[in-house]
Motif scaffolding. Structure first.
Motif, short mmCIF file in Angstrom:
data_model
loop_
_atom_site.label_atom_id
_atom_site.label_comp_id
_atom_site.label_asym_id
_atom_site.label_seq_id
_atom_site.Cartn_x
_atom_site.Cartn_y
_atom_site.Cartn_z
N GLY A 78 -6.08 8.62 -7.25
CA GLY A 78 -6.50 7.81 -6.12
C GLY A 78 -5.45 7.78 -5.03
N ILE A 94 -3.07 2.04 -2.06
CA ILE A 94 -2.38 1.66 -3.30
C ILE A 94 -1.76 2.89 -3.96
N GLU A 112 -6.48 13.12 -5.38
CA GLU A 112 -7.42 12.35 -4.54
C GLU A 112 -8.71 13.16 -4.36
N ALA A 113 -9.84 12.51 -4.62
CA ALA A 113 -11.13 13.21 -4.57
C ALA A 113 -11.53 13.62 -3.15
N ILE A 172 -13.31 5.65 1.26
CA ILE A 172 -11.98 5.09 0.97
C ILE A 172 -11.84 3.73 1.66
N ALA A 173 -11.76 2.67 0.85
CA ALA A 173 -11.69 1.31 1.42
C ALA A 173 -10.51 1.18 2.36
N SER A 174 -9.40 1.80 1.97
CA SER A 174 -8.19 1.67 2.78
C SER A 174 -8.39 2.22 4.19
N ALA A 224 -10.67 -0.30 6.31
CA ALA A 224 -10.22 -1.70 6.41
C ALA A 224 -9.74 -2.07 7.80
N MET A 228 -5.10 -5.86 8.21
CA MET A 228 -4.24 -7.00 8.50
C MET A 228 -3.28 -7.28 7.34
N VAL A 258 -11.06 13.61 -10.36
CA VAL A 258 -10.65 13.49 -11.77
C VAL A 258 -11.84 13.13 -12.64
N SER A 282 -9.19 -6.39 -3.82
CA SER A 282 -10.08 -7.29 -3.09
C SER A 282 -9.84 -7.20 -1.58
N ARG A 283 -9.67 -8.36 -0.90
CA ARG A 283 -9.58 -8.29 0.56
C ARG A 283 -8.14 -8.19 1.06
N ASN A 284 -7.19 -7.95 0.12
CA ASN A 284 -5.77 -7.92 0.53
C ASN A 284 -5.02 -6.68 0.08
N GLY A 285 -5.72 -5.57 -0.07
CA GLY A 285 -5.05 -4.37 -0.57
C GLY A 285 -3.97 -3.84 0.36
N TRP A 286 -4.21 -3.95 1.65
CA TRP A 286 -3.16 -3.48 2.58
C TRP A 286 -1.93 -4.37 2.45
N LEU A 287 -2.16 -5.64 2.51
CA LEU A 287 -1.02 -6.57 2.39
C LEU A 287 -0.25 -6.33 1.09
C1 FAD Z 1 -14.11 -3.99 5.87
C2 FAD Z 1 -12.81 -4.18 5.12
C3 FAD Z 1 -11.78 -4.88 5.71
C4 FAD Z 1 -10.59 -5.05 5.02
N1 FAD Z 1 -9.56 -5.67 5.66
C5 FAD Z 1 -8.37 -5.81 5.02
C6 FAD Z 1 -7.28 -6.40 5.70
O1 FAD Z 1 -7.37 -6.77 6.87
N2 FAD Z 1 -6.11 -6.53 5.02
C7 FAD Z 1 -5.95 -6.13 3.72
O2 FAD Z 1 -4.87 -6.29 3.16
N3 FAD Z 1 -6.99 -5.53 3.06
C8 FAD Z 1 -8.18 -5.38 3.68
N4 FAD Z 1 -9.24 -4.81 3.03
C9 FAD Z 1 -9.11 -4.51 1.60
C10 FAD Z 1 -8.37 -3.23 1.37
O3 FAD Z 1 -8.87 -2.24 2.22
C11 FAD Z 1 -8.52 -2.80 -0.09
O4 FAD Z 1 -8.14 -3.83 -0.97
C12 FAD Z 1 -7.62 -1.59 -0.36
O5 FAD Z 1 -7.86 -0.60 0.61
C13 FAD Z 1 -7.86 -1.00 -1.73
O6 FAD Z 1 -7.09 0.16 -1.82
P1 FAD Z 1 -7.23 1.18 -3.02
O7 FAD Z 1 -6.23 2.24 -2.79
O8 FAD Z 1 -7.23 0.42 -4.30
O9 FAD Z 1 -8.73 1.73 -2.88
P2 FAD Z 1 -9.28 2.89 -1.92
O10 FAD Z 1 -8.70 2.79 -0.60
O11 FAD Z 1 -10.77 2.87 -2.02
O12 FAD Z 1 -8.71 4.20 -2.57
C14 FAD Z 1 -9.13 4.63 -3.84
C15 FAD Z 1 -9.10 6.13 -3.82
O13 FAD Z 1 -9.32 6.65 -5.12
C16 FAD Z 1 -10.06 7.83 -5.01
N5 FAD Z 1 -10.70 8.09 -6.28
C17 FAD Z 1 -11.56 7.29 -6.96
N6 FAD Z 1 -11.95 7.89 -8.10
C18 FAD Z 1 -11.30 9.10 -8.14
C19 FAD Z 1 -11.31 10.16 -9.07
N7 FAD Z 1 -12.05 10.13 -10.19
N8 FAD Z 1 -10.55 11.25 -8.80
C20 FAD Z 1 -9.78 11.32 -7.68
N9 FAD Z 1 -9.75 10.32 -6.76
C21 FAD Z 1 -10.50 9.23 -6.99
C22 FAD Z 1 -11.05 7.52 -3.89
O14 FAD Z 1 -11.54 8.70 -3.31
C23 FAD Z 1 -10.21 6.72 -2.94
O15 FAD Z 1 -9.59 7.51 -1.97
C24 FAD Z 1 -10.43 -4.56 3.70
C25 FAD Z 1 -11.47 -3.82 3.13
C26 FAD Z 1 -12.65 -3.62 3.82
C27 FAD Z 1 -13.72 -2.80 3.20
#
Ligand code: FAD
Length: 356
Positions: free
Chosen positions: A8, A12, A31-32, A43-45, A48, A51, A171, A318-323
């Motif tokens: 991923g 994160i 990364e897929a 990709i949620a990140s 987003a 903030m 993966v 959840s809603r704080n992954g960037w932070l």
């Molecule tokens: C509209 C919106 C607004 C937001 N605003 C904020 C904000 O203001 N501040 C804040 O802190 N957070 C915010 N968030 C939350 C934040 O974006 C998420 O908590 C954070 O991005 C999660 O990150 P992640 O890396 O866990 O997930 P992701 O960013 O989704 O990354 C996971 C990655 O894993 C990869 N993956 C999954 N399965 C596989 C596999 N089998 N093989 C290879 N790769 C794989 C996916 O392709 C993806 O790229 C917001 C989210 C949204 C949707």
């Protein structure tokens, strides 16, 4: 040298990759999706708002960790390739009443932030907006990242440090010591870290049962333009607006249980109507709308630590992954190197939701 494979490449996975490499691990990140993410992809990140908001409206169990992570953002951006993708302007919070504003001020000050009530004139000066607001407080500890800029920059930083990043690599399954891709490549590891956001498959959940706790919550955002750049982030009970590198983002909806990323025009119009009610004639929707899917955990805080048979998870932000990305990377690094785990870090163990 510890060999770590991360699954991923959202914020994160990328933060963990950089931090583990700094700690001396040999790191591979799989990364897929393709290399340059889009707000319209899964990709949620990338979708987003970005903030970096450590001070909520009220007390929360892990508020000190949130502040710790904010401090790490401030430290880590200095000299980083992506430094121009983050800003730390603070936030103007519009409250419904004088009591609510005073409570926020007390709460922010308790957490060591500087919090100042704003008159209407001061609000205009801080934000550049013409609104007449009666109860607003400026809180200095808040920033915003430009997600696409920082994600790209983190990948460049990781590569420059010697992390092997394989994009378009999906993966299929993992154990504690190896990772198998759909195109049948195998990667050996001393430790596997799963950071798949909301997209874990059954097989990943079998390896790390904690991932079953991650549920989707769709969020819709609108890119808007203003007459002048927004001086600070603005937050009300109904919407937030943040100035990023190239746009101003207006958000957001919270739609639990939704995986679809279709834009619902009624939802965007709802956000625009809320902004228009506070800021008549000032906000123009010219940049389009999009939706992303937040990876929610049952209590809204991430699960960071071992799950299943020796696999580490960093998920459910959840809603704080960037932070929370920098503190997540610290905790994962401590797990990988067997360092002492402060109680506040151990409290984010996936086991808090039962056997996992
Ligand atoms: C509209 C919106 C607004 C937001 N605003 C904020 C904000 O203001 N501040 C804040 O802190 N957070 C915010 N968030 C939350 C934040 O974006 C998420 O908590 C954070 O991005 C999660 O990150 P992640 O890396 O866990 O997930 P992701 O960013 O989704 O990354 C996971 C990655 O894993 C990869 N993956 C999954 N399965 C596989 C596999 N089998 N093989 C290879 N790769 C794989 C996916 O392709 C993806 O790229 C917001 C989210 C949204 C949707």
């Amino acid at each position: 040298m510890k060999k770590v494979v991360i699954v991923g490449g959202g914020v994160i996975g990328l933060f963990c990759a950089v931090r583990l490499r700094q700690g001396g691990a040999q790191v591979t990140l799989l990364e897929a999706e393709r290399e340059h993410p889009s707000v319209h992809g899964p990709i949620a990140s990338a979708a987003a708002a970005g903030m970096l908001a450590p001070i909520d409206r009220e007390a929360s169990p892990h508020e000190k960790l949130a502040l710790e992570s904010y401090t790490l953002w401030r430290e880590r951006h200095v000299g980083a390739e992506w430094a121009d993708g983050v800003r730390f302007d603070g936030v103007a919070v519009v409250s419904a009443s004088a009591e609510e504003a005073a409570a926020l001020q007390r709460h922010a000050e308790r957490l060591g932030a500087s919090a100042t009530p704003l008159t209407s004139g001061q609000f205009r000066k801080r934000t550049g907006l013409e609104a007449k607001v009666e109860h607003a407080v400026f809180v200095d500890k808040e920033g915003v990242a430009d997600p696409l800029r920082v994600l790209t920059g983190l990948a460049m930083q990781a590569r420059a440090m010697g992390v092997l990043i394989e994009f378009e690599t999906d993966v299929a399954s993992v154990t504690a010591n190896w990772v198998l891709t759909h195109d049948r490549r195998t990667y050996e590891a001393d430790i596997v870290v799963l950071a798949p956001g909301v997209w874990a498959t059954e097989k990943l959940m079998t390896a790390a049962p904690a991932l079953k706790h991650v549920q989707p919550a769709k969020g819709q955002l609108v890119s808007v333009t203003l007459e002048r750049p927004l001086g600070v982030t603005l937050r009300t009970g109904e919407f937030y607006m943040a100035q990023r590198r190239r746009d101003v983002v207006l958000g957001s909806t919270m739609e639990f249980g939704r995986y679809d990323r279709a834009v619902d025009p009624a939802r965007s119009e709802g956000l625009l109507a809320a902004a228009e009610a506070l800021l008549p004639g000032e906000v123009k929707a010219e940049g389009g709308a999009w939706a992303g899917i937040r990876p929610m955990s049952p209590d809204g805080w991430p699960m960071i630590g071992p799950s299943g048979d020796g696999v580490l998870v960093a998920a459910g932000h959840s809603r704080n992954g960037w932070l929370l990305a920098p503190i997540t990377a610290e905790i994962i690094t401590a797990h990988v190197f067997g360092a002492e785990m402060p109680p506040a870090w151990a409290a984010l163990s996936p086991t808090r939701f039962g056997a996992s």
